[in-house]
Each structure stands twice: as structure tokens, then as C-alpha cells.
Design a protein around this motif. Structure first.
Motif, PDB file in Angstrom:
ATOM      1  N   GLY A 162      32.739  34.911  16.963  1.00 62.73           N
ATOM      2  CA  GLY A 162      34.187  34.783  17.061  1.00 62.73           C
ATOM      3  C   GLY A 162      34.766  35.193  18.394  1.00 62.73           C
ATOM      4  O   GLY A 162      35.992  35.154  18.586  1.00 62.73           O
ATOM      5  N   LEU A 163      33.919  35.567  19.352  1.00 60.62           N
ATOM      6  CA  LEU A 163      34.411  36.082  20.638  1.00 60.62           C
ATOM      7  C   LEU A 163      34.851  34.957  21.576  1.00 60.62           C
ATOM      8  O   LEU A 163      34.130  33.986  21.783  1.00 60.62           O
ATOM      9  N   ILE A 164      36.028  35.142  22.168  1.00 64.88           N
ATOM     10  CA  ILE A 164      36.515  34.286  23.246  1.00 64.88           C
ATOM     11  C   ILE A 164      36.841  35.204  24.413  1.00 64.88           C
ATOM     12  O   ILE A 164      37.723  36.063  24.311  1.00 64.88           O
ATOM     13  N   SER A 165      36.125  35.059  25.512  1.00 62.47           N
ATOM     14  CA  SER A 165      36.297  35.973  26.650  1.00 62.47           C
ATOM     15  C   SER A 165      37.043  35.283  27.781  1.00 62.47           C
ATOM     16  O   SER A 165      36.709  34.167  28.167  1.00 62.47           O
ATOM     17  N   ILE A 166      38.050  35.982  28.292  1.00 63.22           N
ATOM     18  CA  ILE A 166      38.946  35.411  29.307  1.00 63.22           C
ATOM     19  C   ILE A 166      39.092  36.397  30.459  1.00 63.22           C
ATOM     20  O   ILE A 166      39.214  37.603  30.228  1.00 63.22           O
ATOM     21  N   PHE A 167      39.069  35.886  31.681  1.00 61.09           N
ATOM     22  CA  PHE A 167      39.357  36.700  32.857  1.00 61.09           C
ATOM     23  C   PHE A 167      40.577  36.109  33.542  1.00 61.09           C
ATOM     24  O   PHE A 167      40.607  34.919  33.863  1.00 61.09           O
ATOM     25  N   VAL A 168      41.593  36.955  33.762  1.00 66.28           N
ATOM     26  CA  VAL A 168      42.840  36.505  34.383  1.00 66.28           C
ATOM     27  C   VAL A 168      42.884  36.981  35.828  1.00 66.28           C
ATOM     28  O   VAL A 168      42.811  38.182  36.110  1.00 66.28           O
ATOM     29  N   THR A 169      42.977  36.029  36.733  1.00 60.21           N
ATOM     30  CA  THR A 169      43.109  36.320  38.152  1.00 60.21           C
ATOM     31  C   THR A 169      44.490  35.834  38.600  1.00 60.21           C
ATOM     32  O   THR A 169      45.301  35.422  37.776  1.00 60.21           O
ATOM     33  N   GLY A 170      44.762  35.908  39.879  1.00 59.35           N
ATOM     34  CA  GLY A 170      46.062  35.445  40.359  1.00 59.35           C
ATOM     35  C   GLY A 170      46.077  35.363  41.870  1.00 59.35           C
ATOM     36  O   GLY A 170      45.291  36.036  42.545  1.00 59.35           O
ATOM     37  N   GLU A 171      46.955  34.543  42.392  1.00 59.60           N
ATOM     38  CA  GLU A 171      47.103  34.456  43.844  1.00 59.60           C
ATOM     39  C   GLU A 171      47.695  35.763  44.369  1.00 59.60           C
ATOM     40  O   GLU A 171      48.490  36.422  43.698  1.00 59.60           O
ATOM     41  N   GLU A 172      47.302  36.119  45.563  1.00 54.80           N
ATOM     42  CA  GLU A 172      47.626  37.442  46.101  1.00 54.80           C
ATOM     43  C   GLU A 172      49.121  37.746  46.100  1.00 54.80           C
ATOM     44  O   GLU A 172      49.551  38.810  45.633  1.00 54.80           O
ATOM     45  N   GLU A 173      49.927  36.854  46.613  1.00 55.97           N
ATOM     46  CA  GLU A 173      51.355  37.141  46.702  1.00 55.97           C
ATOM     47  C   GLU A 173      52.004  37.251  45.325  1.00 55.97           C
ATOM     48  O   GLU A 173      52.924  38.043  45.126  1.00 55.97           O
ATOM     49  N   PHE A 174      51.516  36.474  44.388  1.00 52.72           N
ATOM     50  CA  PHE A 174      51.997  36.556  43.006  1.00 52.72           C
ATOM     51  C   PHE A 174      51.710  37.942  42.433  1.00 52.72           C
ATOM     52  O   PHE A 174      52.582  38.573  41.816  1.00 52.72           O
ATOM     53  N   LYS A 175      50.507  38.421  42.655  1.00 53.72           N
ATOM     54  CA  LYS A 175      50.132  39.740  42.130  1.00 53.72           C
ATOM     55  C   LYS A 175      50.940  40.852  42.798  1.00 53.72           C
ATOM     56  O   LYS A 175      51.394  41.786  42.132  1.00 53.72           O
ATOM     57  N   ILE A 176      51.122  40.743  44.103  1.00 52.17           N
ATOM     58  CA  ILE A 176      51.877  41.775  44.823  1.00 52.17           C
ATOM     59  C   ILE A 176      53.320  41.823  44.340  1.00 52.17           C
ATOM     60  O   ILE A 176      53.878  42.912  44.119  1.00 52.17           O
ATOM     61  N   ARG A 177      53.929  40.665  44.130  1.00 48.62           N
ATOM     62  CA  ARG A 177      55.312  40.651  43.620  1.00 48.62           C
ATOM     63  C   ARG A 177      55.394  41.317  42.255  1.00 48.62           C
ATOM     64  O   ARG A 177      56.324  42.072  41.965  1.00 48.62           O
TER      65      ARG A 177
END
Length: 201
Positions: A113-128
Motif C-alpha cells: 500500500g506504500l506510495i512514496s513521493i519526494f517534493v522538490t522545488g525551484e530555488e526562488e520558489f523555495k526561498i520565497r
């Protein structure tokens, strides 16, 4: 949800991974476990929650701890093993849930039943996002991003058999910047529902 579904969310700091996990939990009407699992473990160990939190998601200090066989005096190691046992017990109970971080994709690898997800993001989006979370300027936000992600990477790579964020080791790696937190959560919910439907066939 008829079939058990466990969604593990790993995330870069500032990507909105925790907020995405909360939205998924609400939409699917299943519990989310993050730092609150420390409360249960503290009760089991007859310790104060605030004391135990000091060791949460930290790799052990090799200079200040000692291990002999499977025994250790490292509170970081003891807490990690307790957390891994707690995650396995939750999975074995048949409950569906969302869990944030804590190497859950490794601990539960092979679980149907496992669904594994990794969430990343563009640098400026993360900094904001970090600037908004912490009410700080850009320079401080960048320093905090480096510090938190370094800690997460160190913890994960110490207790997992794959590298943090390695796309080969997750069902899905997603950049949250193009759709934003709500849009990314909505897309992931559709993916999870499709996976759930596949399980029931």
C-alpha cells in the motif's frame, strides 16, 4: 479508502511538502503523522516530549556516543529505532495514513500500500516560501534552507540505503513550483486515487 494506502512524503525545505501532505490527508480523510508521533513515543519511554524532540531527525554524534553490537547510548539512535518500529506498527495495523519524512519510504519498502513521493522545488520558489514561513529576509532564508536540507540529507543518508532525493528510490518526484502547493496536492491526489484503484483491481 477500502484498501490500505500509506503515503510517504519526503521534501526539500521550502518546497511546501508538509503543506501538500496536510492537503492530501484532508482530501483523503486519513490521518497525517509528522512530529506528533514523538508524543506517543515519549509516553512509551516515560519521557518528556520536549526532551525527546531535541534528538528528532538527527544523526548521532559519533564523538559523544558509543555502540556495542545492537546496543547504544545514543538517544538519536534509540529514538530513530523507536520511530521506525512505530511506523511499522502503524502499517501492520492496516490503517491508511500520510507520513512526512523519517525515511518511511525505506522503512516500509515492499509494503503493497506504500506510495512514496519526494517534493522538490525551484530555488526562488523555495526561498520565497521560507521568507514567508519565518518572516525573514532573503539572505537569512537561504542560510536556513542550506542548514535544514543539510540536516535532512545527513539524517536520511545515515539511516537509509539510498540517497535523499534520488529519483530512482521514490514512486514520484515532483517539482511543486509550477503548480504551487494547492495545484501540486491536487495532482498528487489524482495520482494516489489512480494507484488506489489499481490496487483494488
Amino acid at each position: 479508502m477500502d484498501k490500505q494506502c500509506i503515503i510517504s512524503i519526503s521534501r526539500e525545505y521550502g518546497s511546501g511538502g508538509r503543506d501538500i501532505a496536510i492537503l492530501i490527508s484532508r482530501e483523503l480523510d486519513i490521518p497525517i503523522y509528522n512530529r506528533d508521533l514523538i508524543r506517543d513515543i515519549a509516553n512509551q519511554m516515560d519521557m518528556k516530549e520536549s526532551e525527546l524532540r531535541k534528538y528528532d531527525e538527527k544523526a548521532r554524534n559519533r564523538l559523544l556516543t558509543r555502540s556495542v553490537g545492537k546496543y547504544t547510548n545514543s538517544m538519536e539512535e534509540i529514538l530513530i529505532e523507536r520511530q521506525f518500529d512505530w511506523i511499522r506498527e502503524k502499517a501492520d495495523s492496516g490503517e491508511s495514513f500520510v507520513i512526512v519524512g523519517r525515511c518511511a519510504e525505506t522503512v516500509l519498502r515492499g509494503h503493497p500500500g506504500l506510495i512514496s513521493i519526494f517534493v522538490t522545488g525551484e530555488e526562488e520558489f523555495k526561498i520565497r516560501n521560507i521568507m514567508r514561513y519565518l518572516s525573514v529576509g532573503e539572505e537569512e532564508a537561504r542560510a536556513e534552507e542550506i542548514k535544514v536540507d543539510r540536516k535532512r540529507q545527513s539524517y536520511h543518508n545515515r539511516y537509509s540505503d539510498h540517497k535523499w532525493g534520488d529519483s530512482r528510490c521514490y514512486d514520484l518526484v515532483i517539482n511543486s513550483a509550477p503548480l504551487g502547493v494547492e495545484g501540486t496536492a491536487a495532482m498528487l491526489i489524482r495520482y494516489i486515487q489512480a494507484r488506489k484503484d489499481a490496487l483494488q483491481q
